[in-house]
Design a protein around this motif. Structure first.
Motif, short mmCIF file in Angstrom:
data_model
loop_
_atom_site.label_atom_id
_atom_site.label_comp_id
_atom_site.label_asym_id
_atom_site.label_seq_id
_atom_site.Cartn_x
_atom_site.Cartn_y
_atom_site.Cartn_z
N ARG A 33 0.68 -1.20 -0.01
CA ARG A 33 -0.02 0.02 0.13
C ARG A 33 0.80 1.23 -0.21
NH1 ARG A 33 -3.06 -2.27 4.10
NH2 ARG A 33 -1.96 -0.88 5.67
N GLY A 34 1.90 1.19 0.88
CA GLY A 34 2.89 2.57 1.06
C GLY A 34 3.50 2.73 -0.55
N ILE A 35 3.95 1.51 -1.15
CA ILE A 35 4.68 1.82 -2.43
C ILE A 35 3.54 2.40 -3.46
CG2 ILE A 35 5.55 0.48 -4.34
CD1 ILE A 35 7.09 -1.10 -2.25
N ALA A 36 2.17 1.73 -3.25
CA ALA A 36 1.37 2.40 -4.21
C ALA A 36 1.04 3.90 -4.29
CB ALA A 36 -0.05 1.53 -4.21
N GLY A 37 1.07 4.15 -2.72
CA GLY A 37 0.76 5.67 -2.51
C GLY A 37 2.01 6.40 -2.92
N ALA A 38 3.11 6.22 -2.70
CA ALA A 38 4.28 6.68 -2.81
C ALA A 38 4.40 6.99 -4.62
CB ALA A 38 5.54 6.10 -2.57
N LEU A 39 4.07 5.92 -5.44
CA LEU A 39 3.98 6.13 -6.67
C LEU A 39 3.22 7.01 -7.38
CD1 LEU A 39 4.64 2.55 -7.77
CD2 LEU A 39 6.39 4.34 -8.00
N ALA A 40 1.91 6.84 -6.64
CA ALA A 40 0.86 8.11 -6.97
C ALA A 40 1.35 9.51 -6.64
CB ALA A 40 -0.33 7.78 -6.43
N ALA A 41 1.88 9.44 -5.44
CA ALA A 41 2.21 10.90 -4.82
C ALA A 41 3.46 11.41 -5.90
CB ALA A 41 2.71 10.97 -3.60
N GLN A 42 4.38 10.57 -6.01
CA GLN A 42 5.61 10.89 -6.99
C GLN A 42 5.14 11.50 -8.41
OE1 GLN A 42 8.27 7.65 -7.65
NE2 GLN A 42 9.68 8.75 -8.81
N ASN A 43 3.91 11.00 -9.09
CA ASN A 43 3.46 11.28 -10.14
C ASN A 43 2.33 12.25 -10.12
OD1 ASN A 43 4.55 9.25 -12.31
ND2 ASN A 43 4.36 8.20 -10.52
N ASN A 44 2.09 12.97 -9.11
CA ASN A 44 1.53 14.20 -8.81
C ASN A 44 -0.14 14.10 -8.90
OD1 ASN A 44 3.55 15.80 -8.15
ND2 ASN A 44 3.86 15.94 -10.47
N PHE A 45 -0.59 12.80 -8.47
CA PHE A 45 -2.05 12.33 -8.83
C PHE A 45 -2.67 12.96 -7.75
CE2 PHE A 45 -0.46 8.19 -10.95
CZ PHE A 45 -0.41 8.99 -12.20
N ASP A 46 -4.15 13.41 -7.47
CA ASP A 46 -4.72 14.07 -6.65
C ASP A 46 -4.94 13.03 -5.57
OD1 ASP A 46 -7.18 12.54 -7.22
OD2 ASP A 46 -7.55 14.17 -8.68
N ALA A 51 -5.92 7.57 -2.74
CA ALA A 51 -6.79 6.94 -1.69
C ALA A 51 -7.24 5.84 -2.71
CB ALA A 51 -7.74 7.67 -1.17
N ASP A 52 -7.96 6.00 -3.74
CA ASP A 52 -8.67 4.82 -4.60
C ASP A 52 -7.56 3.82 -4.92
OD1 ASP A 52 -10.82 6.15 -4.37
OD2 ASP A 52 -10.88 6.64 -6.65
N LEU A 53 -6.24 4.50 -5.43
CA LEU A 53 -5.25 3.21 -5.69
C LEU A 53 -4.66 2.52 -4.48
CD1 LEU A 53 -3.22 2.16 -7.60
CD2 LEU A 53 -1.74 4.03 -6.94
N ARG A 54 -4.53 3.07 -3.18
CA ARG A 54 -4.20 2.07 -1.90
C ARG A 54 -5.22 1.35 -1.67
NH1 ARG A 54 -0.32 4.61 1.42
NH2 ARG A 54 -1.72 4.03 3.41
N LEU A 55 -6.67 1.59 -1.77
CA LEU A 55 -7.52 0.92 -1.33
C LEU A 55 -7.57 -0.33 -2.41
CD1 LEU A 55 -10.38 3.18 -0.18
CD2 LEU A 55 -9.19 1.49 1.27
N ALA A 56 -7.64 0.03 -3.79
CA ALA A 56 -7.71 -1.07 -4.68
C ALA A 56 -6.54 -2.38 -4.68
CB ALA A 56 -7.90 -0.58 -5.91
N VAL A 57 -5.43 -1.53 -4.34
CA VAL A 57 -4.21 -2.52 -4.24
C VAL A 57 -4.37 -3.42 -2.89
CG1 VAL A 57 -1.67 -2.39 -3.87
CG2 VAL A 57 -2.39 -0.95 -5.73
N ASP A 58 -4.91 -2.80 -2.03
CA ASP A 58 -4.84 -3.46 -0.70
C ASP A 58 -5.96 -4.55 -0.84
OD1 ASP A 58 -6.55 -3.73 1.99
OD2 ASP A 58 -4.54 -3.54 2.46
N GLU A 59 -7.13 -4.41 -1.66
CA GLU A 59 -8.13 -5.23 -1.68
C GLU A 59 -7.48 -6.52 -2.73
OE1 GLU A 59 -11.12 -7.64 -1.29
OE2 GLU A 59 -10.81 -6.00 -0.03
#
Length: 143
Positions: A33-46, A51-59
């Motif tokens: 989850r942390g890596i997914a969030g870091a990648l999204a943040a690094q790419n300037n996603f809102d 949040a959606d990415l982290r939840l989807a990856v977790d599920e």
């Protein structure tokens, strides 16, 4: 043990890709989850996409971990460009027929992503490889 590496992409190298391998164990979910969030943040996603990415990856990873054979690895690959995120997670499972596409967890994945699929393939060595893939369209990336 956690391993991370850059991987070749199917689109000729245009979209950055990250592959991680962790034990197929619930204790590794925060790492993925942390890596997914870091990648999204690094790419300037809102924040909503993050949040959606982290939840989807977790599920997706939770569903895979529940099916994983003891001692298996969970392999996660992220392909990210400015318009979408493609995630593929896979692990070794007991049989190729275990591909449910219903239930609350699957509903969560359908709600959070734009495309989602699960498929299994028999392995000649041990069990089957089960993969969950999804695409999250970004469209609202911040600059």
């Amino acid at each position: 043990m956690i391993q991370a590496q850059a991987v070749d992409t199917e689109d000729g190298g245009n979209a950055p890709a990250v592959e991680i391998r962790v034990h197929a164990d619930p204790t590794q979910l925060p790492v993925v989850r942390g890596i997914a969030g870091a990648l999204a943040a690094q790419n300037n996603f809102d924040v909503d996409v993050l949040a959606d990415l982290r939840l989807a990856v977790d599920e997706a990873c939770t569903q895979l971990i529940r099916r994983a054979l003891p001692g298996s690895q969970l392999i996660c690959i992220f392909h990210i460009d400015e318009h979408r995120i493609h995630f593929a997670g896979s692990t070794t499972t007991e049989n190729a027929s275990a591909t449910p596409d219903r239930g609350f967890g699957w509903h969560v994945l359908r709600t959070l992503t734009d495309e989602v699929s699960m498929h299994s393939a028999s392995s000649p060595l041990r069990g089957s490889t089960t993969t969950i893939e999804f695409v999250k369209q970004v469209g609202g990336a911040q600059e």
